[in-house]
Scaffold this motif. Structure first.
Motif, PDB file in Angstrom:
ATOM      1  N   ASP A  21      40.044 -17.177  -5.936  1.00 21.98           N
ATOM      2  CA  ASP A  21      39.271 -18.162  -6.698  1.00 21.98           C
ATOM      3  C   ASP A  21      37.847 -18.318  -6.173  1.00 21.98           C
ATOM      4  N   VAL A  22      37.636 -18.047  -4.878  1.00 20.44           N
ATOM      5  CA  VAL A  22      36.300 -18.254  -4.303  1.00 20.44           C
ATOM      6  C   VAL A  22      35.463 -16.978  -4.320  1.00 20.44           C
ATOM      7  N   GLU A  23      36.058 -15.871  -4.739  1.00 25.34           N
ATOM      8  CA  GLU A  23      35.351 -14.584  -4.706  1.00 25.34           C
ATOM      9  C   GLU A  23      34.028 -14.594  -5.471  1.00 25.34           C
ATOM     10  N   PRO A  24      33.918 -15.268  -6.609  1.00 24.00           N
ATOM     11  CA  PRO A  24      32.650 -15.216  -7.356  1.00 24.00           C
ATOM     12  C   PRO A  24      31.508 -16.023  -6.735  1.00 24.00           C
ATOM     13  N   TYR A  25      31.804 -16.854  -5.735  1.00 25.39           N
ATOM     14  CA  TYR A  25      30.811 -17.816  -5.274  1.00 25.39           C
ATOM     15  C   TYR A  25      30.149 -17.372  -3.966  1.00 25.39           C
ATOM     16  N   PRO A  26      28.848 -17.662  -3.815  1.00 24.95           N
ATOM     17  CA  PRO A  26      28.130 -17.299  -2.579  1.00 24.95           C
ATOM     18  C   PRO A  26      28.559 -18.172  -1.408  1.00 24.95           C
ATOM     19  N   PHE A  27      28.463 -17.591  -0.215  1.00 28.66           N
ATOM     20  CA  PHE A  27      28.870 -18.277   1.011  1.00 28.66           C
ATOM     21  C   PHE A  27      27.659 -18.639   1.865  1.00 28.66           C
ATOM     22  N   VAL A  28      27.794 -19.726   2.585  1.00 33.63           N
ATOM     23  CA  VAL A  28      26.875 -20.074   3.674  1.00 33.63           C
ATOM     24  C   VAL A  28      27.640 -19.817   4.968  1.00 33.63           C
ATOM     25  N   LEU A  29      27.102 -18.958   5.828  1.00 33.22           N
ATOM     26  CA  LEU A  29      27.794 -18.575   7.049  1.00 33.22           C
ATOM     27  C   LEU A  29      26.908 -18.775   8.265  1.00 33.22           C
ATOM     28  N   LEU A  30      27.515 -18.774   9.420  1.00 37.41           N
ATOM     29  CA  LEU A  30      26.770 -18.789  10.671  1.00 37.41           C
ATOM     30  C   LEU A  30      26.159 -17.418  10.920  1.00 37.41           C
ATOM     31  N   ASP A  31      25.178 -17.365  11.813  1.00 34.13           N
ATOM     32  CA  ASP A  31      24.577 -16.098  12.198  1.00 34.13           C
ATOM     33  C   ASP A  31      25.648 -15.146  12.710  1.00 34.13           C
ATOM     34  N   GLU A  32      25.338 -13.861  12.668  1.00 37.30           N
ATOM     35  CA  GLU A  32      26.308 -12.846  13.063  1.00 37.30           C
ATOM     36  C   GLU A  32      26.702 -12.942  14.536  1.00 37.30           C
ATOM     37  N   ALA A  33      25.894 -13.627  15.337  1.00 40.34           N
ATOM     38  CA  ALA A  33      26.229 -13.786  16.760  1.00 40.34           C
ATOM     39  C   ALA A  33      27.436 -14.689  16.964  1.00 40.34           C
ATOM     40  N   HIS A  34      27.790 -15.465  15.941  1.00 34.98           N
ATOM     41  CA  HIS A  34      28.902 -16.412  16.050  1.00 34.98           C
ATOM     42  C   HIS A  34      30.181 -15.785  15.518  1.00 34.98           C
ATOM     43  N   CYS A  35      31.251 -15.889  16.291  1.00 36.98           N
ATOM     44  CA  CYS A  35      32.505 -15.233  15.943  1.00 36.98           C
ATOM     45  C   CYS A  35      33.187 -15.869  14.735  1.00 36.98           C
ATOM     46  N   LEU A  36      32.849 -17.110  14.394  1.00 38.54           N
ATOM     47  CA  LEU A  36      33.484 -17.742  13.232  1.00 38.54           C
ATOM     48  C   LEU A  36      33.200 -16.936  11.971  1.00 38.54           C
ATOM     49  N   SER A  37      31.991 -16.415  11.853  1.00 36.59           N
ATOM     50  CA  SER A  37      31.659 -15.581  10.695  1.00 36.59           C
ATOM     51  C   SER A  37      32.532 -14.339  10.659  1.00 36.59           C
ATOM     52  N   ASP A  38      32.779 -13.756  11.836  1.00 41.32           N
ATOM     53  CA  ASP A  38      33.661 -12.588  11.910  1.00 41.32           C
ATOM     54  C   ASP A  38      35.074 -12.953  11.456  1.00 41.32           C
ATOM     55  N   ASN A  39      35.555 -14.134  11.876  1.00 43.86           N
ATOM     56  CA  ASN A  39      36.890 -14.581  11.459  1.00 43.86           C
ATOM     57  C   ASN A  39      36.991 -14.685   9.938  1.00 43.86           C
ATOM     58  N   ILE A  40      35.957 -15.275   9.341  1.00 40.87           N
ATOM     59  CA  ILE A  40      35.960 -15.480   7.885  1.00 40.87           C
ATOM     60  C   ILE A  40      35.886 -14.145   7.150  1.00 40.87           C
ATOM     61  N   VAL A  41      34.942 -13.309   7.551  1.00 39.91           N
ATOM     62  CA  VAL A  41      34.756 -12.018   6.880  1.00 39.91           C
ATOM     63  C   VAL A  41      35.990 -11.142   7.051  1.00 39.91           C
ATOM     64  N   SER A  42      36.565 -11.139   8.253  1.00 36.67           N
ATOM     65  CA  SER A  42      37.750 -10.327   8.512  1.00 36.67           C
ATOM     66  C   SER A  42      38.923 -10.774   7.636  1.00 36.67           C
ATOM     67  N   PHE A  43      39.128 -12.077   7.501  1.00 34.60           N
ATOM     68  CA  PHE A  43      40.210 -12.589   6.668  1.00 34.60           C
ATOM     69  C   PHE A  43      40.014 -12.160   5.216  1.00 34.60           C
ATOM     70  N   CYS A  44      38.786 -12.260   4.744  1.00 33.79           N
ATOM     71  CA  CYS A  44      38.511 -11.882   3.351  1.00 33.79           C
ATOM     72  C   CYS A  44      38.690 -10.380   3.141  1.00 33.79           C
ATOM     73  N   ARG A  45      38.217  -9.586   4.073  1.00 35.79           N
ATOM     74  CA  ARG A  45      38.328  -8.135   3.925  1.00 35.79           C
ATOM     75  C   ARG A  45      39.778  -7.676   3.901  1.00 35.79           C
ATOM     76  N   GLN A  46      40.640  -8.358   4.663  1.00 37.74           N
ATOM     77  CA  GLN A  46      42.063  -8.006   4.673  1.00 37.74           C
ATOM     78  C   GLN A  46      42.680  -8.181   3.287  1.00 37.74           C
ATOM     79  N   ARG A  47      41.998  -8.946   2.438  1.00 41.07           N
ATOM     80  CA  ARG A  47      42.476  -9.176   1.077  1.00 41.07           C
ATOM     81  C   ARG A  47      41.521  -8.564   0.061  1.00 41.07           C
ATOM     82  N   SER A  48      40.840  -7.489   0.520  1.00 43.69           N
ATOM     83  CA  SER A  48      39.968  -6.690  -0.363  1.00 43.69           C
ATOM     84  C   SER A  48      38.874  -7.520  -1.006  1.00 43.69           C
ATOM     85  N   PHE A  49      38.300  -8.418  -0.226  1.00 45.22           N
ATOM     86  CA  PHE A  49      37.249  -9.302  -0.723  1.00 45.22           C
ATOM     87  C   PHE A  49      36.164  -9.413   0.325  1.00 45.22           C
TER      88      PHE A  49
END
Length: 289
Positions: free
Chosen positions: A183-211
């Motif tokens: 449901d959130v795939e069409p919407y833009p995200f606000v994320l932390l800088d790449e130096a912060h691991c939280l962004s990695d957590n979010i991106v990794s979770f989404c990628r595992q679901r082909s998003f």
């Protein structure tokens, strides 16, 4: 060769500058230069290669750096072990910015009440910087989110935490009873800088679901992520500990249906450094959280 010379040498090596090192050490640059010169006379060769605006270690300097760190660490650990009474002393704690202001205050307050003679020192930094500080003995413990490349460090998982979807109040998903990741795939995200691991957590979770989430804005502070979401710049995912402290009605939080995005919070430490009874007690309090 005395201990001050070794400390001065290590600071110059760290800062790669006599000027910046002198400022850190609160001594004059000529005094620092003389100390390093005497050190070089004693070892019989230069330890720094002088450049126009910086210095770098020579081969001899690289060897001396490793030995100097070992010598000072042994002396510091010996002193700590001799004076270890289980009640006084210092505990140097590091934590990443998405954990420190939300998780640590209560822990520090309770520990201070139990051990009033203890001195607690907190350092907030990125994962890579904290791992380096922990390895070098500059901090005793680091509280991080997995995964981490913790070479030569011991690690213990503390808890798993849900990442909640955060939306502006007027967003179309607010009234949806069940929200899935698709449901959130069409919407833009606000994320932390790449130096912060939280962004990695979010991106990794989404990628595992082909998003692949599209980040329209990045910032260095989690509070700014929340504010940008309030202003309808995008949506994001926020740790539950941060949501627990957010009293604003300008943001709406929702839990995903199905498999939920999470992060695992862990503590790491250097097993080769002396850990006082006070540090061990602090680690025990973390296990109870």
């Amino acid at each position: 060769m005395d201990l001050d010379q070794l400390r001065y040498f290590l600071r110059v090596a760290q800062r790669q500058s006599f000027t910046r090192a002198a400022e850190d050490l609160n001594i004059s640059q000529p005094a620092l230069s003389r100390s390093i010169q005497r050190l070089e006379e004693e070892v019989g060769q230069p330890v720094f290669e002088r450049k126009t605006r910086s210095v770098s270690l020579t081969d001899a300097g690289v060897l001396l750096q490793a030995r100097a760190e070992q010598v000072l660490a042994i002396l510091e650990d010996t002193k700590a072990e001799i004076t270890d009474d289980g009640q006084s002393g210092r505990v140097r704690v590091g934590a990443i910015p998405t954990i420190a202001p939300y998780f640590l205050p209560q822990v520090l307050r309770q520990f201070s009440e139990e051990f009033p003679k203890a001195t607690l020192i907190v350092q907030e930094n990125t994962t890579d910087a904290l791992l380096k500080s922990c390895t070098q003995g500059e901090i005793d413990l680091a509280i991080l989110a997995l995964p981490v490349a913790a070479r030569y460090l011991d690690m213990e998982e503390m808890f798993e935490e849900e990442l909640l979807l955060v939306l502006p109040p007027q967003h179309v998903l607010v009234d949806k009873e069940k929200i899935r990741l698709t449901d959130v795939e069409p919407y833009p995200f606000v994320l932390l800088d790449e130096a912060h691991c939280l962004s990695d957590n979010i991106v990794s979770f989404c990628r595992q679901r082909s998003f692949q989430p599209v980040a329209v804005e990045r910032t260095s502070q989690l509070a700014m992520v929340q504010e940008l979401v309030s202003l309808a710049h995008g949506i994001s995912m926020i740790p539950a500990m941060a949501r627990a402290l957010d009293q604003s009605d300008r943001r709406v939080y929702r839990s995903f249906t199905g498999r939920k995005p999470t992060r695992t919070v862990a503590v790491v430490w250097n097993p080769y450094r002396f850990h006082s009874r006070l540090i061990k007690a602090f680690r025990e309090r973390l296990r109870q959280k």
